[in-house]
Design an enzyme around this catalytic site. Structure first.
Site, PDB file in Angstrom:
ATOM      1  N   SER A  78      -2.049   7.568  -4.831  1.00 40.98           N
ATOM      2  CA  SER A  78      -3.111   7.365  -3.838  1.00 40.98           C
ATOM      3  C   SER A  78      -2.569   7.435  -2.416  1.00 40.98           C
ATOM      4  CB  SER A  78      -3.759   5.999  -4.046  1.00 40.98           C
ATOM      5  OG  SER A  78      -4.170   5.857  -5.376  1.00 40.98           O
TER       6      SER A  78
HETATM    7  N1  SAM Z   1      -2.286   3.597  -8.139  1.00 43.77           N
HETATM    8  C1  SAM Z   1      -1.799   4.869  -8.559  1.00 43.77           C
HETATM    9  C2  SAM Z   1      -0.657   5.305  -7.685  1.00 43.77           C
HETATM   10  O1  SAM Z   1      -0.529   4.810  -6.577  1.00 43.77           O
HETATM   11  O2  SAM Z   1       0.100   6.190  -8.120  1.00 43.77           O
HETATM   12  C3  SAM Z   1      -2.909   5.866  -8.524  1.00 43.77           C
HETATM   13  C4  SAM Z   1      -2.983   6.691  -9.718  1.00 43.77           C
HETATM   14  S1  SAM Z   1      -4.283   7.828  -9.904  1.00 43.77           S
HETATM   15  C5  SAM Z   1      -5.229   7.811  -8.453  1.00 43.77           C
HETATM   16  C6  SAM Z   1      -5.316   7.120 -11.109  1.00 43.77           C
HETATM   17  C7  SAM Z   1      -4.711   6.973 -12.485  1.00 43.77           C
HETATM   18  O3  SAM Z   1      -5.691   6.404 -13.313  1.00 43.77           O
HETATM   19  C8  SAM Z   1      -4.274   8.240 -13.149  1.00 43.77           C
HETATM   20  O4  SAM Z   1      -2.916   8.184 -13.408  1.00 43.77           O
HETATM   21  C9  SAM Z   1      -5.103   8.291 -14.444  1.00 43.77           C
HETATM   22  O5  SAM Z   1      -4.400   8.807 -15.533  1.00 43.77           O
HETATM   23  C10 SAM Z   1      -5.429   6.837 -14.624  1.00 43.77           C
HETATM   24  N2  SAM Z   1      -6.592   6.529 -15.478  1.00 43.77           N
HETATM   25  C11 SAM Z   1      -7.784   7.156 -15.554  1.00 43.77           C
HETATM   26  N3  SAM Z   1      -8.584   6.540 -16.443  1.00 43.77           N
HETATM   27  C12 SAM Z   1      -7.888   5.490 -16.914  1.00 43.77           C
HETATM   28  C13 SAM Z   1      -8.175   4.460 -17.863  1.00 43.77           C
HETATM   29  N4  SAM Z   1      -9.352   4.382 -18.489  1.00 43.77           N
HETATM   30  N5  SAM Z   1      -7.227   3.555 -18.099  1.00 43.77           N
HETATM   31  C14 SAM Z   1      -6.024   3.586 -17.507  1.00 43.77           C
HETATM   32  N6  SAM Z   1      -5.693   4.548 -16.610  1.00 43.77           N
HETATM   33  C15 SAM Z   1      -6.618   5.474 -16.318  1.00 43.77           C
END
Ligand code: SAM
Length: 662
Positions: free
Chosen positions: A62
């Site tokens: 993010s």
């Molecule tokens: N906070 C993270 C960072 O700073 O790197 C942001 C990661 S990204 C914006 C969002 C993540 O949510 C992705 O890696 C995706 O695979 C994960 N994701 C999507 N749906 C999900 C779920 N139901 N449970 C867990 N993770 C999920």
């Protein structure tokens, strides 16, 4: 070698604290966690840019500001139990772990989770427990949580997460009906069954895929708890003033309310839509013909517009003049609608003294298109990989082109930095030769001092332009504004002007994520700041139809189908009124309650000279507030592509189709 410590401090000062994050614990945590350790190898030099970055598997780390905003909203206290859903690279969990007692992190994708776990280990962050799974169901065994952070967008806040909050706990989650466009919500559990909800503004996250999020194929997994405001289109419809076809004699009559303004700025939602040109031409004719406006200044190169200006003022053709607007994107000015306005100005000026004639000017004195073409030509020869990067970056100079792959390619091409000197020199040489032309031009406002200023600024400008980003945009729009002011001064103390430029230049940037998130300003904002109520900012928009645009910078024009506007967008609200065309006055004294309702940021579409329907959401939509940007909005539900000038448009008795040539 990048000085990461310095870059991190700079990021915290400029991109986070300056935007209003005040919590000292959050700022300290952001200064501590090395973001460069959380990006993919090769991306370290971009770790402190103000943007999300790819981390593989179609996911992103993010934007740092968003992480800070979410962590601050979650009001973490030492000792808190925190759940992060969507751990991705692990960065946000790492930041939260520097403040809270323990962080439970869930990531759906195993590969990302194991990389994140390895990072925590390397950095010695031992108060984070990470597991692979569907976080939309929460982590019941570890509940209740004092705070839950969700880093992926859900159609509605998952009930499981609400229930796993402790009383007084905070859930911060992006929620939105569109899969990649949300509003950040802060939901505080007040009691067993009572919650308080706050909107923290527009955000763009990847979707939360899971039992209480989205399905893999893009459907809300549970019955939608999201209530649409169905009353807004009806309220817009009640406030809207229906308009006839732009070619009708009285199309421009409602715009006479702006006849007393010093500057009337007319926008467009694409650079290739006929209705936008025809509407602006009708308003321009009205304001010049009946209300003494002295000139129209357009988002175009100065020298080319100067050729048109000589024609409309019946000045002799200068030796060596080349026909105007021969370079990409030619259709933007060499089209039948602009030609018709030019003919009208020519006829209007026929029996008028020079001082009474209406002029046609370009605000882009820096000759943007020529410079870009020169850079691309050079790089195509010496380093095609660098040319590909440059093409992407120039995309950014045209409204709202965003290409997530840019960073990937920039990393691959070392030639990019190597070429900088040569490219900047080439731009300077080009400018020097074009300046002779500008200096000799009959219109005297551009005196020697102005030319000197231009030369002094040029290197700075080209360097900034080479690297793209906010600074070059700001230099360009500031320059356009200064050119407008010089033109107004040259036309007398009370001279009135009309400006034609894209909505992204005209809609006050402070009310788009361009200004709020990227520090970009624009000519609309500068006009408001300088002229106050004497400036009218008018945006134009459409739902669907066709548009003239290219796939990439420098490519041929194609007539492309404009996708129907997205649900939840400003355009969809207007489409849902059922009206084919209207003027919506957003100024004081109008429907204040409607204005208020429209003040919430919504996705708005921006198409420049490039249109990429395949990636439309990322490439062309941005969050903005309609009444913040504009004093009025002009709507055309269905629109058509402009018609480029062809041989059939040659005018008998003229050298080619002067002033355009073919
Ligand atoms: N906070 C993270 C960072 O700073 O790197 C942001 C990661 S990204 C914006 C969002 C993540 O949510 C992705 O890696 C995706 O695979 C994960 N994701 C999507 N749906 C999900 C779920 N139901 N449970 C867990 N993770 C999920």
């Amino acid at each position: 070698m990048v000085d990461f410590l310095r870059a991190r401090d700079r990021m915290v000062d400029f991109h986070i604290a300056r935007r209003g994050v005040r919590d000292t614990a959050v700022l300290a945590a952001m200064r501590t966690v090395p973001r460069e350790a959380f990006v993919d190898p090769g991306f370290e030099e971009f770790a402190y840019e103000d943007s999300p970055l790819p981390i593989g598997q179609g996911q992103t780390i993010s934007q740092p500001y968003v992480v800070a905003l979410m962590v601050e909203a979650a009001a973490l206290q030492p000792g808190d139990r925190v759940l992060e859903v969507g751990a991705g690279s692990g960065y946000a969990s790492a930041v939260a772990s520097r403040i809270a007692g323990h962080v439970y992190a869930i990531e759906r994708l195993g590969e990302l989770a194991s990389e994140a776990a390895a990072r925590f280990e390397r950095l010695g962050y031992d108060n984070i427990t990470l597991r692979v799974g569907d976080g939309s169901r929460g982590w019941p065994e570890a509940a209740p949580f004092d705070a839950i952070l969700v880093a992926a967008g859900a159609p509605a806040a998952p009930p499981a997460l609400r229930e796993q909050l402790a009383i007084g706990g905070r859930l911060v989650i992006p929620v939105g009906e569109a899969r990649r466009m949300q509003h950040l919500r802060k939901i505080t559990r007040l009691g067993e069954d009572s919650y308080d909800e706050q909107d923290l503004g527009g955000v763009q996250f990847v979707p939360l895929i899971g039992a209480q999020g989205w399905t893999e194929d893009g459907q809300p997994a549970t019955a939608r708890a999201y209530v649409r405001d169905t009353s807004l289109p009806a309220r817009i419809s009640a406030a809207a003033e229906p308009l006839p076809d732009p070619d009708a004699a009285d199309f421009a009559a409602p715009f006479e309310r702006y006849a007393g303004r010093r500057v009337v700025l007319l926008g467009e939602a694409s650079h290739g839509t006929a209705e936008f040109y025809r509407a602006r031409a009708a308003i321009t004719r009205r304001l010049i013909g009946r209300h003494g406006f002295r000139f129209v200044a357009v988002e175009a190169d100065w020298p080319d517009a100067a050729t048109v200006n000589r024609y409309v003022r019946h000045l002799p053709l200068r030796a060596g003049t080349v026909p105007a607007f021969q370079r990409f994107p030619t259709w933007m000015w060499r089209n039948t609608d602009v030609a018709a306005l030019v003919d009208w100005l020519h006829a209007h000026n026929a029996d008028r003294e020079h001082a009474e004639q209406a002029g046609f000017y370009g605000l882009d004195l820096y000759n943007l298109t020529d410079s870009i073409a020169a850079v691309l030509h050079y790089l195509d020869r010496v380093d095609p990989a660098a040319a590909a990067v440059a093409r992407e970056r120039y995309g950014c100079l045209t409204p709202w082109q965003k290409e997530p792959a840019t960073y990937g390619r920039a990393v691959l091409s070392h030639g990019y930095t190597r070429c900088e000197q040569a490219v900047v020199q080439q731009c300077r040489d080009l400018l020097a030769s074009r300046l002779d032309y500008v200096r000799q031009d009959g219109e005297s406002f551009l005196d020697a001092a102005q030319s000197a200023r231009l030369i002094a600024a040029a290197e700075h400008y080209y360097r900034a332009m080479y690297y793209g980003g906010a600074q070059s945009w700001n230099l360009r729009d500031t320059h356009m504004f200064e050119t407008l002011r010089h033109l107004l001064d040259a036309h007398g103390p009370r001279a009135k002007a009309i400006v034609w430029a894209h909505n992204s230049h005209i809609g006050d940037a402070r009310h788009t994520d361009m200004g709020a998130a990227r520090d970009q300003l624009n000519i609309g904002q500068l006009c408001r700041e300088h002229f106050g109520e004497e400036a009218a900012l008018i945006g134009l928009g459409t739902h669907a139809g066709t548009v003239a645009a290219a796939d990439d910078w420098g490519d041929d024009m194609a007539v492309k189908r404009v996708l129907p506007s997205r649900r939840g967008s400003v355009e969809r609200l207007c489409h849902d009124t059922g009206l084919p065309r209207f003027l919506l006055d957003l100024g004081p004294g109008q429907d204040e309650a409607l204005r208020e309702a429209l003040l919430a940021p919504r996705p708005q579409r921006f198409i420049g000279v490039i249109y990429r329907p395949d990636t439309e959401l990322q490439s062309h939509y941005a969050e903005a507030t309609l009444p913040g940007q504009f004093d009025a909005y002009v709507w055309f539900d269905e629109t058509t592509a402009v018609t480029p000038l062809g041989p059939q448009h040659a005018r008998p008795g003229m050298p080619e189709t002067y002033p355009f040539g073919l």
